[in-house]
Write an enzyme that holds these catalytic residues in place. Structure first.
Site, PDB file in Angstrom:
ATOM      1  N   LYS A  79       5.593  -1.504   9.706  1.00 48.48           N
ATOM      2  CA  LYS A  79       6.329  -2.712  10.134  1.00 48.48           C
ATOM      3  C   LYS A  79       7.728  -2.743   9.505  1.00 48.48           C
ATOM      4  O   LYS A  79       8.710  -3.002  10.201  1.00 48.48           O
ATOM      5  CB  LYS A  79       5.546  -3.956   9.693  1.00 48.48           C
ATOM      6  CG  LYS A  79       6.335  -5.252   9.772  1.00 48.48           C
ATOM      7  CD  LYS A  79       5.502  -6.460   9.404  1.00 48.48           C
ATOM      8  CE  LYS A  79       5.459  -6.806   7.956  1.00 48.48           C
ATOM      9  NZ  LYS A  79       6.622  -7.505   7.403  1.00 48.48           N
ATOM     10  N   ASN A  80       7.792  -2.452   8.208  1.00 43.89           N
ATOM     11  CA  ASN A  80       9.074  -2.628   7.524  1.00 43.89           C
ATOM     12  C   ASN A  80      10.082  -1.519   7.818  1.00 43.89           C
ATOM     13  O   ASN A  80      11.238  -1.594   7.411  1.00 43.89           O
ATOM     14  CB  ASN A  80       8.858  -2.784   6.009  1.00 43.89           C
ATOM     15  CG  ASN A  80       8.201  -4.126   5.695  1.00 43.89           C
ATOM     16  OD1 ASN A  80       8.157  -5.017   6.549  1.00 43.89           O
ATOM     17  ND2 ASN A  80       7.704  -4.268   4.480  1.00 43.89           N
ATOM     18  N   CYS A  83       7.396 -14.248   4.422  1.00 40.32           N
ATOM     19  CA  CYS A  83       6.365 -14.787   3.530  1.00 40.32           C
ATOM     20  C   CYS A  83       6.962 -15.662   2.453  1.00 40.32           C
ATOM     21  O   CYS A  83       8.055 -15.415   1.955  1.00 40.32           O
ATOM     22  CB  CYS A  83       5.624 -13.625   2.863  1.00 40.32           C
ATOM     23  SG  CYS A  83       4.343 -12.935   3.890  1.00 40.32           S
ATOM     24  N   ARG A  93      13.952 -16.308  -1.826  1.00 44.85           N
ATOM     25  CA  ARG A  93      14.366 -15.050  -1.186  1.00 44.85           C
ATOM     26  C   ARG A  93      15.851 -15.105  -0.832  1.00 44.85           C
ATOM     27  O   ARG A  93      16.223 -15.311   0.323  1.00 44.85           O
ATOM     28  CB  ARG A  93      13.481 -14.746   0.016  1.00 44.85           C
ATOM     29  CG  ARG A  93      12.018 -14.665  -0.378  1.00 44.85           C
ATOM     30  CD  ARG A  93      11.130 -14.163   0.725  1.00 44.85           C
ATOM     31  NE  ARG A  93      11.180 -12.716   0.907  1.00 44.85           N
ATOM     32  CZ  ARG A  93      10.304 -12.011   1.608  1.00 44.85           C
ATOM     33  NH1 ARG A  93       9.307 -12.611   2.192  1.00 44.85           N
ATOM     34  NH2 ARG A  93      10.431 -10.710   1.737  1.00 44.85           N
ATOM     35  N   ASP A 136       3.804  -5.103  -2.664  1.00 42.66           N
ATOM     36  CA  ASP A 136       3.022  -5.452  -1.475  1.00 42.66           C
ATOM     37  C   ASP A 136       1.562  -4.983  -1.570  1.00 42.66           C
ATOM     38  O   ASP A 136       0.767  -5.265  -0.677  1.00 42.66           O
ATOM     39  CB  ASP A 136       3.673  -4.855  -0.209  1.00 42.66           C
ATOM     40  CG  ASP A 136       4.943  -5.615   0.178  1.00 42.66           C
ATOM     41  OD1 ASP A 136       5.234  -6.643  -0.451  1.00 42.66           O
ATOM     42  OD2 ASP A 136       5.630  -5.170   1.115  1.00 42.66           O
ATOM     43  N   ARG A 168       0.539 -10.825  10.868  1.00 40.46           N
ATOM     44  CA  ARG A 168       1.969 -10.478  10.862  1.00 40.46           C
ATOM     45  C   ARG A 168       2.167  -9.027  10.420  1.00 40.46           C
ATOM     46  O   ARG A 168       3.200  -8.423  10.720  1.00 40.46           O
ATOM     47  CB  ARG A 168       2.741 -11.395   9.895  1.00 40.46           C
ATOM     48  CG  ARG A 168       3.114 -12.736  10.486  1.00 40.46           C
ATOM     49  CD  ARG A 168       4.138 -13.443   9.606  1.00 40.46           C
ATOM     50  NE  ARG A 168       5.156 -12.512   9.158  1.00 40.46           N
ATOM     51  CZ  ARG A 168       5.535 -12.348   7.896  1.00 40.46           C
ATOM     52  NH1 ARG A 168       4.995 -13.051   6.938  1.00 40.46           N
ATOM     53  NH2 ARG A 168       6.470 -11.487   7.590  1.00 40.46           N
TER      54      ARG A 168
HETATM   55  C1  UD1 Z   1      11.098  -5.960   1.472  1.00 39.80           C
HETATM   56  C2  UD1 Z   1       9.791  -6.021   2.224  1.00 39.80           C
HETATM   57  C3  UD1 Z   1       8.740  -6.780   1.417  1.00 39.80           C
HETATM   58  C4  UD1 Z   1       8.632  -6.211  -0.004  1.00 39.80           C
HETATM   59  C5  UD1 Z   1      10.001  -6.104  -0.665  1.00 39.80           C
HETATM   60  C6  UD1 Z   1       9.961  -5.405  -2.012  1.00 39.80           C
HETATM   61  C7  UD1 Z   1      10.614  -6.057   4.513  1.00 39.80           C
HETATM   62  C8  UD1 Z   1      10.766  -6.815   5.794  1.00 39.80           C
HETATM   63  N1  UD1 Z   1      10.001  -6.685   3.502  1.00 39.80           N
HETATM   64  O1  UD1 Z   1      11.522  -7.316   1.361  1.00 39.80           O
HETATM   65  O2  UD1 Z   1       7.496  -6.673   2.079  1.00 39.80           O
HETATM   66  O3  UD1 Z   1       7.811  -7.053  -0.788  1.00 39.80           O
HETATM   67  O4  UD1 Z   1      10.911  -5.373   0.187  1.00 39.80           O
HETATM   68  O5  UD1 Z   1       9.391  -4.152  -1.888  1.00 39.80           O
HETATM   69  O6  UD1 Z   1      10.990  -4.901   4.429  1.00 39.80           O
HETATM   70  N2  UD1 Z   1      16.995 -10.230  -4.081  1.00 39.80           N
HETATM   71  C9  UD1 Z   1      18.111 -10.903  -4.538  1.00 39.80           C
HETATM   72  N3  UD1 Z   1      19.199 -10.991  -3.709  1.00 39.80           N
HETATM   73  C10 UD1 Z   1      19.230 -10.437  -2.473  1.00 39.80           C
HETATM   74  C11 UD1 Z   1      18.083  -9.743  -2.012  1.00 39.80           C
HETATM   75  C12 UD1 Z   1      16.981  -9.657  -2.848  1.00 39.80           C
HETATM   76  O7  UD1 Z   1      18.100 -11.418  -5.648  1.00 39.80           O
HETATM   77  O8  UD1 Z   1      20.260 -10.549  -1.788  1.00 39.80           O
HETATM   78  C13 UD1 Z   1      15.784 -10.138  -4.951  1.00 39.80           C
HETATM   79  C14 UD1 Z   1      14.606 -10.888  -4.346  1.00 39.80           C
HETATM   80  O9  UD1 Z   1      14.626 -12.260  -4.692  1.00 39.80           O
HETATM   81  C15 UD1 Z   1      13.415 -10.171  -4.969  1.00 39.80           C
HETATM   82  C16 UD1 Z   1      13.930  -8.727  -5.097  1.00 39.80           C
HETATM   83  O10 UD1 Z   1      15.353  -8.788  -4.988  1.00 39.80           O
HETATM   84  O11 UD1 Z   1      13.141 -10.683  -6.241  1.00 39.80           O
HETATM   85  C17 UD1 Z   1      13.377  -7.779  -4.038  1.00 39.80           C
HETATM   86  O12 UD1 Z   1      13.850  -8.150  -2.771  1.00 39.80           O
HETATM   87  P1  UD1 Z   1      14.123  -7.092  -1.615  1.00 39.80           P
HETATM   88  O13 UD1 Z   1      13.947  -5.705  -2.135  1.00 39.80           O
HETATM   89  O14 UD1 Z   1      15.417  -7.441  -0.972  1.00 39.80           O
HETATM   90  O15 UD1 Z   1      12.948  -7.413  -0.597  1.00 39.80           O
HETATM   91  P2  UD1 Z   1      13.039  -7.644   0.961  1.00 39.80           P
HETATM   92  O16 UD1 Z   1      13.936  -6.629   1.581  1.00 39.80           O
HETATM   93  O17 UD1 Z   1      13.233  -9.075   1.252  1.00 39.80           O
END
Ligand code: UD1
Length: 428
Positions: free
Chosen positions: A34-35, A128, A133, A316, A407
């Site tokens: 999915k991701n 989620c 986020r 995850d 999902r």
């Molecule tokens: C993706 C995955 C999710 C997984 C996560 C970490 C998708 C759709 N989802 O989520 O299933 O749990 O990677 O492996 O691919 N952060 C910031 N600022 C930002 C972006 C992120 O502070 O602009 C922080 C977040 O709050 C969190 C951490 O970085 O604590 C990880 O986030 P990120 O790696 O961006 O996860 P996602 O891409 O949202």
């Protein structure tokens, strides 16, 4: 948001009913990731011609994303696990707000349309509820490339006359920010360097697709990614990598039920941290080219887990691992470092008899006998953990709000039935 969709009948309220205690045996096939599918579907809009994407999982997040890009003028044809996207008539640069709020990955529209048309608007993304986020790192990247960013009442707008390559250091190796900046940089003038980039396999998969489209990207899979912008990209054919989180969930289901399962269509190198932990716990793993066989006939040993960006132990898989640890001899420690709100499954597991104590970002897990109960899936992976708990619990478990699980897991009940699980879905 979800409450309203449920009332309108847009989401069917369903539950999983599980009778525990059967060792799982046989073969289970993992779907496409999915991701990886979500950014790749969005990236298809960067091209001037159609792309054919294979092994796209049939999941609601995918349907919602396809609906978003169709409403923007792209043509989307779906046949089983194949999706053909023709971006030629794309004429709207704003994602439908209601749909965009339903999935986190809708923000990839920003990077893609910034590169393609120099303008994009979407509502702040959903997904989620596992923590705050933010998207500050995505926006920091867009600004560094020369875009103007406006945030107003939950709507993000990005605009640029011209994007120019830049050196961008990410304060955290965010998966989403790495992808979004990579997407925007594909057509920026000159070279973009992303430092402290995320290294997840889904990013490598996206880069492989972009490269076939003509993009110039080096260093994916390391923490420094270099992108040389080019003027145009062409559509391409691409097969999505297997879903390592779905695979990991089934591998743990096999170990937990003292079963013997061949998990087909998993790349063992993508689940190395899980394989290492399962080995430590005493589970027999046989890595093969087309999948991984997981066998467990004995008692499990307690282990400690700390979630980290790839190649560390994936957040995850943390909640599912916690269920496995309730069945291990000794006390285990789980430390969650990625999301601040990712222990929501613990209260539900406690209803089933789990002995887990949370202290901030850590959880101490002691061995316990799980019994069936009525529980609620609070998010995607928490829901998957409850399914695992139901498979080992004595008696019947009812998991409400099954849509969270659906999902991210395609046909989970049918796949698990195929290896002997007593699980069914009831729609209300
Ligand atoms: C993706 C995955 C999710 C997984 C996560 C970490 C998708 C759709 N989802 O989520 O299933 O749990 O990677 O492996 O691919 N952060 C910031 N600022 C930002 C972006 C992120 O502070 O602009 C922080 C977040 O709050 C969190 C951490 O970085 O604590 C990880 O986030 P990120 O790696 O961006 O996860 P996602 O891409 O949202």
């Amino acid at each position: 948001m979800l409450g309203r969709d449920i009332r309108k009948g847009l989401i069917k309220v369903g539950k999983f009913l599980i009778t525990g205690g059967t060792p799982l045996e046989g073969e289970i096939k993992v779907s496409g990731a999915k991701n990886a599918a979500l950014p790749i579907i969005t990236a298809a809009l960067l091209a001037d011609s159609p792309s054919r994407l294979l092994d796209i999982p049939n999941l609601r997040d995918v349907t919602n994303l396809c609906d978003i890009i169709e409403k923007m003028g792209a043509k989307v044809e779906r046949k089983g696990h194949e999706v053909i996207i023709n971006p030629a008539d794309l004429n709207k640069f704003e994602a439908d707000h209601e749909l965009a709020r339903k999935l986190r990955a809708s923000y990839y529209i920003l990077g893609v349309l910034l590169a393609r048309n120099g303008t994009a608007r979407t509502s702040l993304p959903g997904g989620c509820n596992i923590g705050n986020r933010p998207i500050d790192l995505h926006l920091k990247g867009f600004k560094a490339l020369g875009a103007e960013v406006r945030l107003d009442h939950g709507i993000v707008e990005v605009k640029a006359n011209k994007l120019k390559g830049e050196r961008i250091y990410l304060d955290y190796p965010s998966v989403g920010a790495t992808i979004n900046i990579m997407l925007a940089a594909t057509k920026a003038e000159g070279k973009t360097i992303i430092e402290n980039a995320a290294r997840e396999p889904e990013i490598v998969d996206l880069a492989n697709y972009l490269t076939v489209m003509g993009a110039k990207i080096k260093g994916v899979g390391t923490d420094i990614i270099k992108i040389e912008g080019i003027k145009s990209l062409k559509g391409a054919e691409h097969r999505i990598i297997p879903d390592r989180i779905e695979a990991g969930t089934y591998m743990m289901a096999a170990a937990l039920t003292r079963g013997n399962v061949f998990v087909k269509n998993v790349l063992a190198e993508h689940v190395k941290p899980l394989i290492a932990k399962l080995h430590e716990m005493g589970v027999e793993i046989d890595e093969q080219i087309s999948g991984v066989n997981v066998k467990n006939r004995g008692r499990l040993k307690a282990v400690d887990i700390k979630t980290l960006p790839y190649p560390g132990f994936p957040t995850d898989l943390q909640s599912q691992m916690m269920v496995l640890l309730t069945q291990a001899d000794g006390t285990s420690l789980v430390i969650e470092t990625v999301w601040e709100n990712r222990f929501m499954h613990v209260d539900e597991l406690k209803r089933m008899g789990a002995d887990i104590k949370i202290d901030g970002h850590s959880a101490l897990i002691k061995p316990s006998h799980l019994t069936g109960a009525e529980v609620t899936a609070t998010d995607l992976r928490a829901g998957a953990a409850l399914i695992l708990a139901g498979l080992i619990a004595q008696g019947d478990t009812e998991i409400r709000e099954s849509y969270h699980i659906e999902r991210g897991y395609e046909n989970i009940e049918k796949k698990l039935q195929g290896i002997g699980a007593r699980i069914r879905k009831v729609e209300e």
